[in-house]
Design a protein around this motif. Structure first.
Motif, PDB file in Angstrom:
ATOM      1  N   ALA A 133       0.823  -1.222   0.000  1.00  0.00           N
ATOM      2  CA  ALA A 133       0.000   0.000   0.000  1.00  0.00           C
ATOM      3  C   ALA A 133       0.850   1.262   0.000  1.00  0.00           C
ATOM      4  O   ALA A 133       0.478   2.281   0.568  1.00  0.00           O
ATOM      5  CB  ALA A 133      -0.974  -0.005   1.170  1.00  0.00           C
ATOM      6  N   GLU A 134       1.998   1.190  -0.659  1.00  0.00           N
ATOM      7  CA  GLU A 134       2.867   2.359  -0.786  1.00  0.00           C
ATOM      8  C   GLU A 134       2.562   3.144  -2.054  1.00  0.00           C
ATOM      9  O   GLU A 134       3.007   4.274  -2.197  1.00  0.00           O
ATOM     10  CB  GLU A 134       4.337   1.919  -0.817  1.00  0.00           C
ATOM     11  CG  GLU A 134       4.798   1.273   0.459  1.00  0.00           C
ATOM     12  CD  GLU A 134       6.184   0.678   0.367  1.00  0.00           C
ATOM     13  OE1 GLU A 134       6.673   0.237   1.406  1.00  0.00           O
ATOM     14  OE2 GLU A 134       6.781   0.644  -0.727  1.00  0.00           O
ATOM     15  N   LYS A 135       1.819   2.528  -2.954  1.00  0.00           N
ATOM     16  CA  LYS A 135       1.499   3.169  -4.227  1.00  0.00           C
ATOM     17  C   LYS A 135       0.077   2.783  -4.606  1.00  0.00           C
ATOM     18  O   LYS A 135      -0.354   1.656  -4.371  1.00  0.00           O
ATOM     19  CB  LYS A 135       2.475   2.683  -5.295  1.00  0.00           C
ATOM     20  CG  LYS A 135       2.422   3.440  -6.582  1.00  0.00           C
ATOM     21  CD  LYS A 135       3.702   3.202  -7.369  1.00  0.00           C
ATOM     22  CE  LYS A 135       3.840   4.124  -8.536  1.00  0.00           C
ATOM     23  NZ  LYS A 135       4.228   5.463  -8.207  1.00  0.00           N
ATOM     24  N   ASN A 136      -0.645   3.720  -5.176  1.00  0.00           N
ATOM     25  CA  ASN A 136      -1.991   3.435  -5.664  1.00  0.00           C
ATOM     26  C   ASN A 136      -1.892   2.800  -7.042  1.00  0.00           C
ATOM     27  O   ASN A 136      -1.095   3.219  -7.871  1.00  0.00           O
ATOM     28  CB  ASN A 136      -2.816   4.715  -5.749  1.00  0.00           C
ATOM     29  CG  ASN A 136      -3.102   5.305  -4.396  1.00  0.00           C
ATOM     30  OD1 ASN A 136      -3.320   4.564  -3.445  1.00  0.00           O
ATOM     31  ND2 ASN A 136      -3.095   6.618  -4.292  1.00  0.00           N
ATOM     32  N   ILE A 137      -2.724   1.812  -7.275  1.00  0.00           N
ATOM     33  CA  ILE A 137      -2.730   1.122  -8.555  1.00  0.00           C
ATOM     34  C   ILE A 137      -3.736   1.794  -9.489  1.00  0.00           C
ATOM     35  O   ILE A 137      -4.810   2.212  -9.050  1.00  0.00           O
ATOM     36  CB  ILE A 137      -3.038  -0.386  -8.375  1.00  0.00           C
ATOM     37  CG1 ILE A 137      -2.856  -1.145  -9.680  1.00  0.00           C
ATOM     38  CG2 ILE A 137      -4.408  -0.602  -7.769  1.00  0.00           C
ATOM     39  CD1 ILE A 137      -2.893  -2.653  -9.521  1.00  0.00           C
ATOM     40  N   THR A 138      -3.371   1.901 -10.748  1.00  0.00           N
ATOM     41  CA  THR A 138      -4.272   2.507 -11.728  1.00  0.00           C
ATOM     42  C   THR A 138      -5.279   1.468 -12.209  1.00  0.00           C
ATOM     43  O   THR A 138      -5.057   0.260 -12.084  1.00  0.00           O
ATOM     44  CB  THR A 138      -3.492   3.037 -12.946  1.00  0.00           C
ATOM     45  OG1 THR A 138      -2.891   1.938 -13.630  1.00  0.00           O
ATOM     46  CG2 THR A 138      -2.428   4.049 -12.536  1.00  0.00           C
ATOM     47  N   LEU A 139      -6.370   1.933 -12.779  1.00  0.00           N
ATOM     48  CA  LEU A 139      -7.384   1.017 -13.303  1.00  0.00           C
ATOM     49  C   LEU A 139      -6.830   0.142 -14.416  1.00  0.00           C
ATOM     50  O   LEU A 139      -7.150  -1.048 -14.501  1.00  0.00           O
ATOM     51  CB  LEU A 139      -8.599   1.800 -13.805  1.00  0.00           C
ATOM     52  CG  LEU A 139      -9.424   2.477 -12.723  1.00  0.00           C
ATOM     53  CD1 LEU A 139     -10.502   3.345 -13.349  1.00  0.00           C
ATOM     54  CD2 LEU A 139     -10.029   1.460 -11.786  1.00  0.00           C
ATOM     55  N   ILE A 140      -5.985   0.696 -15.238  1.00  0.00           N
ATOM     56  CA  ILE A 140      -5.370  -0.079 -16.324  1.00  0.00           C
ATOM     57  C   ILE A 140      -4.541  -1.218 -15.740  1.00  0.00           C
ATOM     58  O   ILE A 140      -4.603  -2.353 -16.209  1.00  0.00           O
ATOM     59  CB  ILE A 140      -4.508   0.828 -17.224  1.00  0.00           C
ATOM     60  CG1 ILE A 140      -5.414   1.778 -18.011  1.00  0.00           C
ATOM     61  CG2 ILE A 140      -3.623   0.018 -18.159  1.00  0.00           C
ATOM     62  CD1 ILE A 140      -4.688   2.892 -18.734  1.00  0.00           C
ATOM     63  N   ASN A 141      -3.781  -0.924 -14.691  1.00  0.00           N
ATOM     64  CA  ASN A 141      -2.930  -1.948 -14.090  1.00  0.00           C
ATOM     65  C   ASN A 141      -3.726  -2.955 -13.261  1.00  0.00           C
ATOM     66  O   ASN A 141      -3.328  -4.108 -13.147  1.00  0.00           O
ATOM     67  CB  ASN A 141      -1.807  -1.314 -13.286  1.00  0.00           C
ATOM     68  CG  ASN A 141      -0.784  -0.663 -14.186  1.00  0.00           C
ATOM     69  OD1 ASN A 141      -0.686  -0.987 -15.368  1.00  0.00           O
ATOM     70  ND2 ASN A 141      -0.012   0.259 -13.656  1.00  0.00           N
ATOM     71  N   ILE A 142      -4.861  -2.538 -12.710  1.00  0.00           N
ATOM     72  CA  ILE A 142      -5.741  -3.492 -12.032  1.00  0.00           C
ATOM     73  C   ILE A 142      -6.196  -4.541 -13.043  1.00  0.00           C
ATOM     74  O   ILE A 142      -6.209  -5.739 -12.751  1.00  0.00           O
ATOM     75  CB  ILE A 142      -6.964  -2.794 -11.393  1.00  0.00           C
ATOM     76  CG1 ILE A 142      -6.534  -2.006 -10.159  1.00  0.00           C
ATOM     77  CG2 ILE A 142      -8.053  -3.803 -11.032  1.00  0.00           C
ATOM     78  CD1 ILE A 142      -7.628  -1.145  -9.561  1.00  0.00           C
ATOM     79  N   GLU A 143      -6.537  -4.088 -14.233  1.00  0.00           N
ATOM     80  CA  GLU A 143      -6.973  -5.016 -15.279  1.00  0.00           C
ATOM     81  C   GLU A 143      -5.840  -5.975 -15.669  1.00  0.00           C
ATOM     82  O   GLU A 143      -6.057  -7.175 -15.830  1.00  0.00           O
ATOM     83  CB  GLU A 143      -7.442  -4.232 -16.497  1.00  0.00           C
ATOM     84  CG  GLU A 143      -8.065  -5.098 -17.561  1.00  0.00           C
ATOM     85  CD  GLU A 143      -8.673  -4.286 -18.681  1.00  0.00           C
ATOM     86  OE1 GLU A 143      -9.758  -4.683 -19.139  1.00  0.00           O
ATOM     87  OE2 GLU A 143      -8.069  -3.279 -19.102  1.00  0.00           O
ATOM     88  N   LYS A 144      -4.627  -5.470 -15.773  1.00  0.00           N
ATOM     89  CA  LYS A 144      -3.471  -6.313 -16.116  1.00  0.00           C
ATOM     90  C   LYS A 144      -3.218  -7.364 -15.040  1.00  0.00           C
ATOM     91  O   LYS A 144      -2.963  -8.529 -15.350  1.00  0.00           O
ATOM     92  CB  LYS A 144      -2.218  -5.451 -16.298  1.00  0.00           C
ATOM     93  CG  LYS A 144      -2.226  -4.593 -17.539  1.00  0.00           C
ATOM     94  CD  LYS A 144      -0.958  -3.764 -17.605  1.00  0.00           C
ATOM     95  CE  LYS A 144      -0.946  -2.843 -18.806  1.00  0.00           C
ATOM     96  NZ  LYS A 144       0.294  -2.040 -18.855  1.00  0.00           N
ATOM     97  N   VAL A 145      -3.288  -6.955 -13.778  1.00  0.00           N
ATOM     98  CA  VAL A 145      -3.047  -7.886 -12.670  1.00  0.00           C
ATOM     99  C   VAL A 145      -4.158  -8.932 -12.609  1.00  0.00           C
ATOM    100  O   VAL A 145      -3.883 -10.122 -12.435  1.00  0.00           O
ATOM    101  CB  VAL A 145      -2.908  -7.134 -11.328  1.00  0.00           C
ATOM    102  CG1 VAL A 145      -2.923  -8.092 -10.147  1.00  0.00           C
ATOM    103  CG2 VAL A 145      -1.638  -6.294 -11.321  1.00  0.00           C
ATOM    104  N   ALA A 146      -5.405  -8.507 -12.771  1.00  0.00           N
ATOM    105  CA  ALA A 146      -6.523  -9.451 -12.746  1.00  0.00           C
ATOM    106  C   ALA A 146      -6.358 -10.496 -13.850  1.00  0.00           C
ATOM    107  O   ALA A 146      -6.528 -11.695 -13.602  1.00  0.00           O
ATOM    108  CB  ALA A 146      -7.853  -8.706 -12.902  1.00  0.00           C
ATOM    109  N   LYS A 147      -6.004 -10.054 -15.030  1.00  0.00           N
ATOM    110  CA  LYS A 147      -5.802 -10.984 -16.144  1.00  0.00           C
ATOM    111  C   LYS A 147      -4.662 -11.954 -15.832  1.00  0.00           C
ATOM    112  O   LYS A 147      -4.773 -13.154 -16.069  1.00  0.00           O
ATOM    113  CB  LYS A 147      -5.512 -10.209 -17.422  1.00  0.00           C
ATOM    114  CG  LYS A 147      -5.403 -11.073 -18.644  1.00  0.00           C
ATOM    115  CD  LYS A 147      -5.222 -10.241 -19.904  1.00  0.00           C
ATOM    116  CE  LYS A 147      -5.091 -11.150 -21.120  1.00  0.00           C
ATOM    117  NZ  LYS A 147      -4.894 -10.386 -22.335  1.00  0.00           N
TER     118      LYS A 147
END
Length: 60
Positions: A32-46
């Motif tokens: 929790a040192e950095k906020n994740i972007t929506l684009i990167n949330i999608e990449k991680v979920a995939k």
């Protein structure tokens, strides 16, 4: 996110590679040192073979 990564037996480096992200970025998100972007949330979920909704439910 960390729990899901560990359930799948992935290191931060392996998840980062699958998601096309940098290893240190994954670590910073998990701590929790950095906020994740929506684009990167999608990449991680995939990379974790989950939907964005499933991943976000686990985060909240």
């Amino acid at each position: 996110m960390r729990d899901e990564r560990l359930k799948r037996g992935l290191s931060q480096e392996e998840l980062a590679e699958k998601a096309g992200l940098h290893r240190t970025y994954i670590g910073m998100i998990e701590r929790a040192e950095k906020n994740i972007t929506l684009i990167n949330i999608e990449k991680v979920a995939k990379a974790l073979e989950m939907s964005v909704e499933e991943l976000l439910r686990g985060i909240s």
